[in-house]
Design a protein around this motif. Structure first.
Motif, PDB file in Angstrom:
ATOM      1  N   SER A   1       0.882  -1.276   0.040  1.00  0.00           N
ATOM      2  CA  SER A   1       0.029  -0.080  -0.137  1.00  0.00           C
ATOM      3  C   SER A   1       0.903   1.328  -0.079  1.00  0.00           C
ATOM      4  O   SER A   1       2.192   1.234  -0.382  1.00  0.00           O
ATOM      5  CB  SER A   1      -1.185   0.056   1.265  1.00  0.00           C
ATOM      6  OG  SER A   1      -1.958   0.610   0.952  1.00  0.00           O
ATOM      7  N   TYR A   2       0.385   2.424   0.376  1.00  0.00           N
ATOM      8  CA  TYR A   2       1.106   3.646   0.429  1.00  0.00           C
ATOM      9  C   TYR A   2       1.382   4.255   1.801  1.00  0.00           C
ATOM     10  O   TYR A   2       0.783   3.719   2.821  1.00  0.00           O
ATOM     11  CB  TYR A   2       0.309   4.665  -0.509  1.00  0.00           C
ATOM     12  CG  TYR A   2      -1.123   4.936   0.105  1.00  0.00           C
ATOM     13  CD1 TYR A   2      -1.445   5.885   0.924  1.00  0.00           C
ATOM     14  CD2 TYR A   2      -2.546   4.081  -0.475  1.00  0.00           C
ATOM     15  CE1 TYR A   2      -2.733   5.927   1.517  1.00  0.00           C
ATOM     16  CE2 TYR A   2      -3.444   4.212   0.065  1.00  0.00           C
ATOM     17  CZ  TYR A   2      -3.685   5.016   0.955  1.00  0.00           C
ATOM     18  OH  TYR A   2      -5.068   5.311   1.515  1.00  0.00           O
TER      19      TYR A   2
ATOM     20  N   ALA B   1       1.561   6.242   5.253  1.00  0.00           N
ATOM     21  CA  ALA B   1       0.723   6.816   6.099  1.00  0.00           C
ATOM     22  C   ALA B   1       0.464   8.372   6.070  1.00  0.00           C
ATOM     23  O   ALA B   1      -0.273   8.870   6.187  1.00  0.00           O
ATOM     24  CB  ALA B   1       0.882   6.466   7.650  1.00  0.00           C
ATOM     25  N   SER B   2       1.808   8.972   5.852  1.00  0.00           N
ATOM     26  CA  SER B   2       1.826  10.460   5.580  1.00  0.00           C
ATOM     27  C   SER B   2       1.066  10.895   4.606  1.00  0.00           C
ATOM     28  O   SER B   2       0.754  11.918   4.468  1.00  0.00           O
ATOM     29  CB  SER B   2       3.417  10.632   5.254  1.00  0.00           C
ATOM     30  OG  SER B   2       4.133  10.014   4.321  1.00  0.00           O
ATOM     31  N   LEU B   3       1.103   9.790   3.479  1.00  0.00           N
ATOM     32  CA  LEU B   3       0.168  10.434   2.129  1.00  0.00           C
ATOM     33  C   LEU B   3      -1.278  10.450   2.579  1.00  0.00           C
ATOM     34  O   LEU B   3      -2.110  11.205   2.353  1.00  0.00           O
ATOM     35  CB  LEU B   3       0.635   9.519   1.121  1.00  0.00           C
ATOM     36  CG  LEU B   3      -0.168   9.913  -0.210  1.00  0.00           C
ATOM     37  CD1 LEU B   3      -0.069  11.262  -0.719  1.00  0.00           C
ATOM     38  CD2 LEU B   3       0.317   8.984  -1.320  1.00  0.00           C
ATOM     39  N   LYS B   4      -1.623   9.248   3.359  1.00  0.00           N
ATOM     40  CA  LYS B   4      -3.039   9.360   3.657  1.00  0.00           C
ATOM     41  C   LYS B   4      -3.415  10.306   4.660  1.00  0.00           C
ATOM     42  O   LYS B   4      -4.407  10.894   4.635  1.00  0.00           O
ATOM     43  CB  LYS B   4      -3.468   7.892   4.428  1.00  0.00           C
ATOM     44  CG  LYS B   4      -4.847   7.510   4.819  1.00  0.00           C
ATOM     45  CD  LYS B   4      -5.566   7.511   3.601  1.00  0.00           C
ATOM     46  CE  LYS B   4      -7.146   6.729   4.104  1.00  0.00           C
ATOM     47  NZ  LYS B   4      -8.031   7.616   4.725  1.00  0.00           N
ATOM     48  N   ASN B   5      -2.694  10.667   5.645  1.00  0.00           N
ATOM     49  CA  ASN B   5      -2.871  11.769   6.515  1.00  0.00           C
ATOM     50  C   ASN B   5      -3.028  13.037   5.630  1.00  0.00           C
ATOM     51  O   ASN B   5      -4.068  13.883   5.978  1.00  0.00           O
ATOM     52  CB  ASN B   5      -1.591  12.111   7.405  1.00  0.00           C
ATOM     53  CG  ASN B   5      -1.859  13.119   8.600  1.00  0.00           C
ATOM     54  OD1 ASN B   5      -2.892  13.005   9.211  1.00  0.00           O
ATOM     55  ND2 ASN B   5      -0.877  14.007   8.734  1.00  0.00           N
ATOM     56  N   ALA B   6      -2.359  13.369   4.624  1.00  0.00           N
ATOM     57  CA  ALA B   6      -2.425  14.533   3.924  1.00  0.00           C
ATOM     58  C   ALA B   6      -3.618  14.648   3.230  1.00  0.00           C
ATOM     59  O   ALA B   6      -4.428  15.557   2.902  1.00  0.00           O
ATOM     60  CB  ALA B   6      -1.231  14.862   3.033  1.00  0.00           C
ATOM     61  N   ILE B   7      -4.152  13.582   2.380  1.00  0.00           N
ATOM     62  CA  ILE B   7      -5.295  13.192   1.879  1.00  0.00           C
ATOM     63  C   ILE B   7      -6.523  13.488   2.786  1.00  0.00           C
ATOM     64  O   ILE B   7      -7.292  14.280   2.384  1.00  0.00           O
ATOM     65  CB  ILE B   7      -5.382  11.947   1.209  1.00  0.00           C
ATOM     66  CG1 ILE B   7      -4.368  11.661  -0.052  1.00  0.00           C
ATOM     67  CG2 ILE B   7      -6.888  11.677   0.527  1.00  0.00           C
ATOM     68  CD1 ILE B   7      -4.311  10.229  -0.310  1.00  0.00           C
ATOM     69  N   ASP B   8      -6.570  13.085   3.989  1.00  0.00           N
ATOM     70  CA  ASP B   8      -7.784  13.155   4.856  1.00  0.00           C
ATOM     71  C   ASP B   8      -7.926  14.522   5.461  1.00  0.00           C
ATOM     72  O   ASP B   8      -8.978  14.861   6.061  1.00  0.00           O
ATOM     73  CB  ASP B   8      -7.402  11.989   5.889  1.00  0.00           C
ATOM     74  CG  ASP B   8      -7.649  10.554   5.612  1.00  0.00           C
ATOM     75  OD1 ASP B   8      -8.196  10.578   4.335  1.00  0.00           O
ATOM     76  OD2 ASP B   8      -7.261   9.670   6.097  1.00  0.00           O
TER      77      ASP B   8
ATOM     78  N   LEU C   1       2.540  -0.489  -7.992  1.00  0.00           N
ATOM     79  CA  LEU C   1       1.037  -0.458  -8.443  1.00  0.00           C
ATOM     80  C   LEU C   1      -0.001  -0.821  -7.561  1.00  0.00           C
ATOM     81  O   LEU C   1      -1.129  -0.438  -7.634  1.00  0.00           O
ATOM     82  CB  LEU C   1       1.097  -1.475  -9.687  1.00  0.00           C
ATOM     83  CG  LEU C   1       1.970  -1.226 -10.947  1.00  0.00           C
ATOM     84  CD1 LEU C   1       1.832  -2.073 -12.026  1.00  0.00           C
ATOM     85  CD2 LEU C   1       1.761   0.237 -11.452  1.00  0.00           C
ATOM     86  N   ARG C   2       0.653  -1.563  -6.514  1.00  0.00           N
ATOM     87  CA  ARG C   2      -0.546  -1.953  -5.543  1.00  0.00           C
ATOM     88  C   ARG C   2      -0.732  -0.752  -4.665  1.00  0.00           C
ATOM     89  O   ARG C   2      -1.807  -0.476  -4.115  1.00  0.00           O
ATOM     90  CB  ARG C   2       0.137  -2.957  -4.504  1.00  0.00           C
ATOM     91  CG  ARG C   2       0.105  -4.332  -5.328  1.00  0.00           C
ATOM     92  CD  ARG C   2       0.738  -5.499  -4.556  1.00  0.00           C
ATOM     93  NE  ARG C   2       1.851  -5.411  -4.150  1.00  0.00           N
ATOM     94  CZ  ARG C   2       2.845  -6.371  -4.236  1.00  0.00           C
ATOM     95  NH1 ARG C   2       2.793  -7.535  -4.290  1.00  0.00           N
ATOM     96  NH2 ARG C   2       4.208  -6.111  -4.021  1.00  0.00           N
ATOM     97  N   ALA C   3       0.114   0.236  -4.349  1.00  0.00           N
ATOM     98  CA  ALA C   3      -0.250   1.357  -3.648  1.00  0.00           C
ATOM     99  C   ALA C   3      -1.322   2.291  -4.706  1.00  0.00           C
ATOM    100  O   ALA C   3      -1.982   3.091  -4.204  1.00  0.00           O
ATOM    101  CB  ALA C   3       1.072   2.188  -3.560  1.00  0.00           C
ATOM    102  N   ILE C   4      -0.858   2.313  -5.845  1.00  0.00           N
ATOM    103  CA  ILE C   4      -2.047   3.112  -6.796  1.00  0.00           C
ATOM    104  C   ILE C   4      -3.402   2.537  -6.604  1.00  0.00           C
ATOM    105  O   ILE C   4      -4.294   3.468  -6.620  1.00  0.00           O
ATOM    106  CB  ILE C   4      -1.239   3.022  -8.225  1.00  0.00           C
ATOM    107  CG1 ILE C   4       0.033   3.882  -8.539  1.00  0.00           C
ATOM    108  CG2 ILE C   4      -2.398   3.676  -9.273  1.00  0.00           C
ATOM    109  CD1 ILE C   4       0.648   3.723  -9.880  1.00  0.00           C
ATOM    110  N   GLU C   5      -3.681   1.265  -6.637  1.00  0.00           N
ATOM    111  CA  GLU C   5      -4.855   0.643  -6.757  1.00  0.00           C
ATOM    112  C   GLU C   5      -5.589   0.826  -5.468  1.00  0.00           C
ATOM    113  O   GLU C   5      -6.730   1.172  -5.449  1.00  0.00           O
ATOM    114  CB  GLU C   5      -4.660  -0.869  -7.016  1.00  0.00           C
ATOM    115  CG  GLU C   5      -4.323  -1.156  -8.248  1.00  0.00           C
ATOM    116  CD  GLU C   5      -5.212  -0.607  -9.405  1.00  0.00           C
ATOM    117  OE1 GLU C   5      -6.527  -0.686  -9.340  1.00  0.00           O
ATOM    118  OE2 GLU C   5      -4.502   0.057 -10.177  1.00  0.00           O
ATOM    119  N   HIS C   6      -4.943   1.215  -4.141  1.00  0.00           N
ATOM    120  CA  HIS C   6      -5.302   1.528  -2.899  1.00  0.00           C
ATOM    121  C   HIS C   6      -5.789   2.941  -3.100  1.00  0.00           C
ATOM    122  O   HIS C   6      -6.693   3.215  -2.562  1.00  0.00           O
ATOM    123  CB  HIS C   6      -4.380   1.312  -1.865  1.00  0.00           C
ATOM    124  CG  HIS C   6      -4.308  -0.368  -1.511  1.00  0.00           C
ATOM    125  ND1 HIS C   6      -3.743  -0.929  -0.390  1.00  0.00           N
ATOM    126  CD2 HIS C   6      -5.001  -1.504  -2.032  1.00  0.00           C
ATOM    127  CE1 HIS C   6      -3.934  -1.911  -0.181  1.00  0.00           C
ATOM    128  NE2 HIS C   6      -4.566  -2.346  -1.126  1.00  0.00           N
TER     129      HIS C   6
END
Length: 196
Positions: A92-93, A95-102, A125-130
């Protein structure tokens, strides 16, 4: 001729010794070389965001949290489109990226998102799909065309240039698609505000 598209390149890795800045500078240079784009490189290690969220619908209570957001949020809001640069961690991708998105919501609405991912065998590619599912929830349009870098540490020379010409070709294709969607969606938002 319309104004250049504002592209925010979001570098999602904050890990020590990361390859992310090399990848982000490479795709940022590709976009900045185009007459139809201007870029803003947002490195989440240089512009960290708070990790404790306020109650839903409330503004952050702490002044330092508001200051951290003020360094990033207006830049995301101003963008017509995004290129998200992400490593793949544990399928996956980061946590820092998910935090910025959220931390953002309407800033993503009706805007296209392209991806440059990197990793080992999977090329990220699995990070992209998530990420596709996350951005769909935020009313963003993700591009089918992406750049995946397999064995990423060997993909760039000492000057940060891609060693395989096919990598540059993939970047051009992705940015062409991003430009099309960004222009169409910018015109659409100007004509009818999204969600109105």
């Amino acid at each position: 001729m319309s104004a250049p598209l504002r592209i925010a390149v979001i570098q999602g890795s904050t890990r020590d010794g990361r390859l992310g800045p090399t990848v982000a500078r490479w795709i940022d240079a590709h976009a900045a070389d185009r007459p139809d784009m201007t870029t803003d490189l947002i490195d989440l290690a240089e512009t960290p965001l708070p990790t404790v969220f306020p109650q839903l619908g409330q503004a952050p209570a702490r002044a330092e949290d508001r200051d951290l957001l003020a360094a990033v949020s207006p830049r995301i809001a101003a963008a017509d489109a995004f290129v998200v640069v992400t490593p793949e961690y544990n399928h996956s991708y980061p946590a820092s990226l998910k935090n910025a998105i959220d931390w953002h919501n309407r800033e993503w609405h009706a805007k296209p998102v392209g991806f440059v991912a990197y990793g080992g065998f999977s090329a990220g590619l699995r990070a992209i799909e998530h990420l596709r599912g996350v951005f769909a929830e935020l009313h963003a349009v993700t591009l089918r065309d992406a750049v995946g870098l397999q064995g990423a540490w060997g993909q760039f020379d000492a000057a940060g240039r891609a060693v395989d010409p096919a990598t540059d070709t993939a970047a051009t294709a992705m940015l062409d698609r991003l430009a099309w969607w960004a222009q169409v969606l910018r015109e659409g938002r100007a004509k009818t505000p999204y969600g109105a």
